[in-house]
Design a protein around this motif. Structure first.
Motif, mmCIF file in Angstrom:
data_model
loop_
_atom_site.group_PDB
_atom_site.id
_atom_site.type_symbol
_atom_site.label_atom_id
_atom_site.label_comp_id
_atom_site.label_asym_id
_atom_site.label_seq_id
_atom_site.Cartn_x
_atom_site.Cartn_y
_atom_site.Cartn_z
ATOM 1 N N ASP A 285 -2.040 1.780 -6.496
ATOM 2 C CA ASP A 285 -2.308 3.137 -7.196
ATOM 3 C C ASP A 285 -3.791 3.256 -7.230
ATOM 4 O O ASP A 285 -4.234 4.049 -8.284
ATOM 5 C CB ASP A 285 -1.640 3.354 -8.201
ATOM 6 C CG ASP A 285 -1.151 4.883 -8.635
ATOM 7 O OD1 ASP A 285 -1.199 5.533 -7.533
ATOM 8 O OD2 ASP A 285 -0.853 5.091 -9.575
ATOM 9 N N SER B 171 4.492 0.906 -8.591
ATOM 10 C CA SER B 171 3.306 1.421 -8.912
ATOM 11 C C SER B 171 2.626 0.580 -9.586
ATOM 12 O O SER B 171 3.037 -0.047 -10.709
ATOM 13 C CB SER B 171 3.333 2.965 -9.359
ATOM 14 O OG SER B 171 4.166 3.590 -8.442
ATOM 15 N N GLY C 252 0.778 -1.141 -0.113
ATOM 16 C CA GLY C 252 -0.145 -0.044 0.030
ATOM 17 C C GLY C 252 0.774 1.172 0.009
ATOM 18 O O GLY C 252 1.949 1.331 0.735
ATOM 19 N N GLY C 253 0.447 2.340 -0.816
ATOM 20 C CA GLY C 253 1.367 3.336 -0.962
ATOM 21 C C GLY C 253 0.326 4.601 -0.876
ATOM 22 O O GLY C 253 0.869 5.714 -1.475
ATOM 23 N N ASP D 298 2.417 -0.782 -4.646
ATOM 24 C CA ASP D 298 1.261 0.170 -4.543
ATOM 25 C C ASP D 298 0.126 -0.260 -5.766
ATOM 26 O O ASP D 298 0.624 0.057 -7.087
ATOM 27 C CB ASP D 298 1.443 1.517 -4.411
ATOM 28 C CG ASP D 298 0.355 2.524 -4.411
ATOM 29 O OD1 ASP D 298 -0.541 2.123 -3.878
ATOM 30 O OD2 ASP D 298 0.600 3.658 -4.610
ATOM 31 N N ARG E 297 1.088 12.636 -2.286
ATOM 32 C CA ARG E 297 1.736 11.253 -2.654
ATOM 33 C C ARG E 297 2.782 11.545 -3.360
ATOM 34 O O ARG E 297 4.016 10.986 -3.611
ATOM 35 C CB ARG E 297 0.707 10.310 -3.356
ATOM 36 C CG ARG E 297 -0.325 9.989 -2.448
ATOM 37 C CD ARG E 297 -1.574 9.415 -3.127
ATOM 38 N NE ARG E 297 -1.294 8.134 -4.153
ATOM 39 C CZ ARG E 297 -1.334 6.974 -3.898
ATOM 40 N NH1 ARG E 297 -1.694 6.431 -2.560
ATOM 41 N NH2 ARG E 297 -1.210 5.920 -4.739
#
Length: 306
Positions: free
Chosen positions: A35, A77, A10-11, A33, A60
């Motif tokens: 995204d 990503s 998780g980003g 992530d 972010r």
């Protein structure tokens, strides 16, 4: 198979904050992530010290730019974790854009996946969500203070949400969209506080360019509003845990100790996915920083709080 000290799934603010602090602690970190942030529809986020009003995507972007200074922090990503299994040395994750196409190993894993959001079934609600209809009172109620507002939802905590939003405005109408989310006793309590309840299903929302102006109900009513709030349903998507069963609360959020440890050794959680659930960005970021410190201490084998 590439080996990392910590895999961060998780980003968002929690995951990126954790990655920053883990990188500064000499850990080799991989952030995976997908995204697809829950707040993608939000134009501006509030309550984040030094960044009040910044668009979430900009927050972010700045975070990723800062992380680029740490050579041992890697971000993938638009990639998902498709599987996660526990081994004697830690964890093995299968990652890829759609299906797992690569395996990585990590001694520890931080789950910062956030939550999936399902909005009430209201025609054209998405046309206004994130612009004049919001889900977080602490994040957005100040901008709507004193105005005529709607609260739309079908969950059992709708009356409590109404009491909260009523702190910012004396002009509030609760729309249950044909559900029985508000009991007759709760409706009487809300009425005593000046909050009205409209039980008819919502036919449509009226407005333009993201600005909602009225709620039309199936019984022919039209309620003028200047904005409002929605109570979504939230769900943690943790299907990739592949048989791992960390403890959860009744709403499906991961239960952790005060330091972010789940019930499974080496598996941590921070942000919205951890109980009590959805929170402001700055709270999630703080949780990520706290858990990062705990992971570092656990790796080294020390109990100090600093």
């Amino acid at each position: 198979m590439t080996d990392y000290d910590v895999l961060v799934v998780g980003g968002g603010p929690a995951g990126l904050s954790a990655a920053l602090n883990l990188g500064r602690s000499l850990a080799r970190v991989l952030v995976v992530d997908a995204d697809r942030p829950r707040n993608a529809a939000t134009l501006n986020s509030h309550g984040f010290l030094t960044r009040d009003g910044v668009p979430p995507f900009e927050l972010r972007r700045i975070a990723r730019e800062e992380l680029a200074a740490y050579p041992d922090v890697e971000i993938r990503s638009r990639v998902r974790v498709g599987s996660l299994t526990r081994t004697d040395a830690g964890y093995v994750a299968g990652i890829g854009r759609r299906e797992p196409s690569e395996q990585v190993s990590a001694r520890s894993v931080l789950l910062a996946t956030g939550l999936r959001e399902t909005l009430p079934d209201v025609p054209n609600l998405r046309d206004f969500y994130g612009m004049s209809l919001f889900s977080c009172a602490a994040c957005d109620a100040w901008e709507l203070r004193g105005r005529s507002l709607a609260l739309i939802g079908e969950s059992r905590d709708l009356a409590d949400r109404a009491r909260l939003i009523g702190h910012w405005t004396p002009q509030l109408t609760v729309f249950t969209n044909g559900s029985d989310a508000v009991t007759t006793a709760e409706e009487a309590e809300l009425a005593a506080a000046g909050v009205s309840v409209a039980r008819s299903p919502i036919a449509e929302l009226v407005g333009d360019r993201g600005r909602v102006r009225a709620v039309r109900t199936a019984d022919g009513g039209e309620h003028a509003i200047d904005g409002g709030f929605v109570r979504p349903e939230w769900e943690a998507d943790l299907s990739f845990l592949s048989g791992l069963l960390p403890e959860r609360d009744g709403a499906g959020h991961l239960l952790t100790d005060r330091s972010g440890r789940t019930s499974i050794p080496g598996l941590y959680a921070a942000g919205d996915v951890a109980a009590p659930g959805p929170q402001q960005l700055i709270v999630a970021a703080g949780a990520g920083a706290r858990v990062a410190a705990v992971i570092t201490h656990d790796r080294i084998g020390v109990a100090t709080t600093h």
